[in-house]
Design an enzyme around this catalytic site. Structure first.
Site, PDB file in Angstrom:
ATOM      1  N   ASP A 114      42.877  39.751  43.425  1.00 31.24           N
ATOM      2  CA  ASP A 114      44.109  39.623  43.674  1.00 31.24           C
ATOM      3  C   ASP A 114      45.283  40.649  43.513  1.00 31.24           C
ATOM      4  OD1 ASP A 114      44.274  39.351  41.117  1.00 31.24           O
ATOM      5  OD2 ASP A 114      45.370  37.369  41.056  1.00 31.24           O
ATOM      6  N   SER A 115      44.506  41.836  42.923  1.00 30.39           N
ATOM      7  CA  SER A 115      45.207  43.141  42.773  1.00 30.39           C
ATOM      8  C   SER A 115      45.491  43.909  44.237  1.00 30.39           C
ATOM      9  CB  SER A 115      44.250  44.346  42.128  1.00 30.39           C
ATOM     10  OG  SER A 115      42.952  44.056  42.374  1.00 30.39           O
ATOM     11  N   ASP A 128      39.178  36.470  43.533  1.00 23.62           N
ATOM     12  CA  ASP A 128      40.085  35.639  42.753  1.00 23.62           C
ATOM     13  C   ASP A 128      40.978  34.571  43.329  1.00 23.62           C
ATOM     14  OD1 ASP A 128      40.368  37.242  40.303  1.00 23.62           O
ATOM     15  OD2 ASP A 128      41.286  38.878  41.100  1.00 23.62           O
ATOM     16  N   LYS A 147      36.977  33.631  40.898  1.00 18.33           N
ATOM     17  CA  LYS A 147      37.358  34.103  39.465  1.00 18.33           C
ATOM     18  C   LYS A 147      38.599  33.341  39.202  1.00 18.33           C
ATOM     19  CE  LYS A 147      38.406  38.649  38.245  1.00 18.33           C
ATOM     20  NZ  LYS A 147      39.778  38.226  37.797  1.00 18.33           N
ATOM     21  N   GLU A 161      42.025  32.855  36.062  1.00 23.72           N
ATOM     22  CA  GLU A 161      42.337  33.326  34.923  1.00 23.72           C
ATOM     23  C   GLU A 161      42.701  32.334  33.843  1.00 23.72           C
ATOM     24  OE1 GLU A 161      45.731  35.925  35.706  1.00 23.72           O
ATOM     25  OE2 GLU A 161      44.418  37.344  36.958  1.00 23.72           O
ATOM     26  N   GLU A 200      40.305  41.542  29.777  1.00 23.30           N
ATOM     27  CA  GLU A 200      41.117  42.884  30.253  1.00 23.30           C
ATOM     28  C   GLU A 200      41.714  43.180  29.162  1.00 23.30           C
ATOM     29  OE1 GLU A 200      42.999  42.247  34.260  1.00 23.30           O
ATOM     30  OE2 GLU A 200      44.345  44.051  33.772  1.00 23.30           O
TER      31      GLU A 200
HETATM   32  O1  KIV Z   1      42.488  41.637  40.360  1.00 24.58           O
HETATM   33  C1  KIV Z   1      41.837  42.176  40.148  1.00 24.58           C
HETATM   34  O2  KIV Z   1      41.694  43.640  40.418  1.00 24.58           O
HETATM   35  C2  KIV Z   1      41.295  42.005  38.777  1.00 24.58           C
HETATM   36  C3  KIV Z   1      40.573  43.170  37.728  1.00 24.58           C
HETATM   37  C4  KIV Z   1      41.518  43.862  37.086  1.00 24.58           C
HETATM   38  C5  KIV Z   1      39.554  42.620  36.977  1.00 24.58           C
HETATM   39  O3  KIV Z   1      41.394  40.835  38.121  1.00 24.58           O
END
Ligand code: KIV
Length: 276
Positions: free
Chosen positions: A55-56, A94, A124, A126, A193
């Protein structure tokens, strides 16, 4: 002999089981973010083990300050694009902010949409204890789940800063207990992280699933970076843990400058670049 071994390892399709085997063999796992078809194809051809549709994308693709604004539809669009470019890597997506926290039914629906509509292999999420129900419900549908602890960008407004997490004993103890809980729930791997390297090592040694670090030192089972950071597309993000392997920003800038010059001076296109 070592060449034969590494070529067979790069040919085999990556599964959650292979990652587990890699941990047992003490073979490091390489993971990188990807958001589109063309880059995913390059990363896969290079032999990356895991591609994370992070989600980055909210930051490096859409230009938002945080990961919070990206939607489930947008994540599915990125994930489906990545899937089309990949033959070998395991693709993890994510689940975005607002589509799983505090609501296990939403978590299940979001994860099923990701799997069905993108063709990715895993999701994934969090968090630890606070998302246990969501994790269990998604796993019960047969969807592999990767956990994520330490700095959790979706909770940035709760943390207040992007500084190193779990330096204090109480937070470190919660992180260790959350890691064990995610393992017990059935997560296939865990991202840690921005936490102290010693703590990350302790977690990696105390759980049997692979632990992938970002800013968590070298004593874990693998590493992940945001591809735009590794490639030097981003320039204003310089945390201690980042190693830049290229300066794509400068290469792209110089190339576009030359193109503009050539267009303005009528050097481009020339005869060979034109149709008779
Ligand atoms: O969204 C992302 O890029 C991440 C990484 C920093 C692990 O979750």
């Amino acid at each position: 002999m070592s060449t034969a071994k590494s070529s067979s390892a790069t040919e085999r399709k990556v599964t959650t089981h292979l990652l587990q085997e890699m941990k047992v063999r003490n073979e490091k796992i390489s993971m990188l973010t990807a958001y589109d078809f063309s880059m995913a194809k390059i990363f896969d051809r290079a032999g990356i083990d895991v591609l994370l549709v992070g989600d980055s994308a909210s930051n490096v693709i859409a230009g938002h300050e945080t990961t919070l604004p990206i939607t489930l539809d947008q994540m599915i669009y990125h994930a489906a694009s990545v899937v089309r470019g990949v033959e070998r890597a395991l693709i993890v997506v994510d689940v975005p902010f607002g589509s799983y926290q505090g609501n296990s039914r939403a978590a299940l629906e979001s994860s099923i949409r990701i799997m069905k509509e993108s063709g990715a292999h895993a999701v994934k999420m969090e968090g630890g204890e606070e998302i246990k129900e969501s994790v269990l419900r998604v796993l019960s549908a047969g969807v592999p789940v990767m956990g994520h602890l330490g700095l959790m960008p979706q909770s940035i407004y709760k943390f207040g800063t992007y500084t190193v997490r779990a330096r204090e004993e109480e937070e470190a103890a919660k992180l260790i207990s959350d890691a064990k809980l995610l393992e017990e729930c059935g997560c296939f791997a865990l991202v840690l992280e921005k936490i102290p390297a010693k703590l990350a090592k302790k977690v990696a040694q105390s759980i049997s699933i692979p632990v992938i670090g970002i800013g968590a030192g070298g004593d874990v089972d693998g590493q992940v970076l945001v591809s735009h950071d590794l490639l030097g597309v981003t320039q204003d993000f310089n945390p201690r843990f980042l190693r830049r392997y290229a300066d794509i920003n400068t290469i792209a800038y110089e190339a576009v400058k030359s193109y503009i010059e050539d267009v303005k001076s009528c050097d481009f296109p020339n005869k060979d670049e034109s149709y008779a």
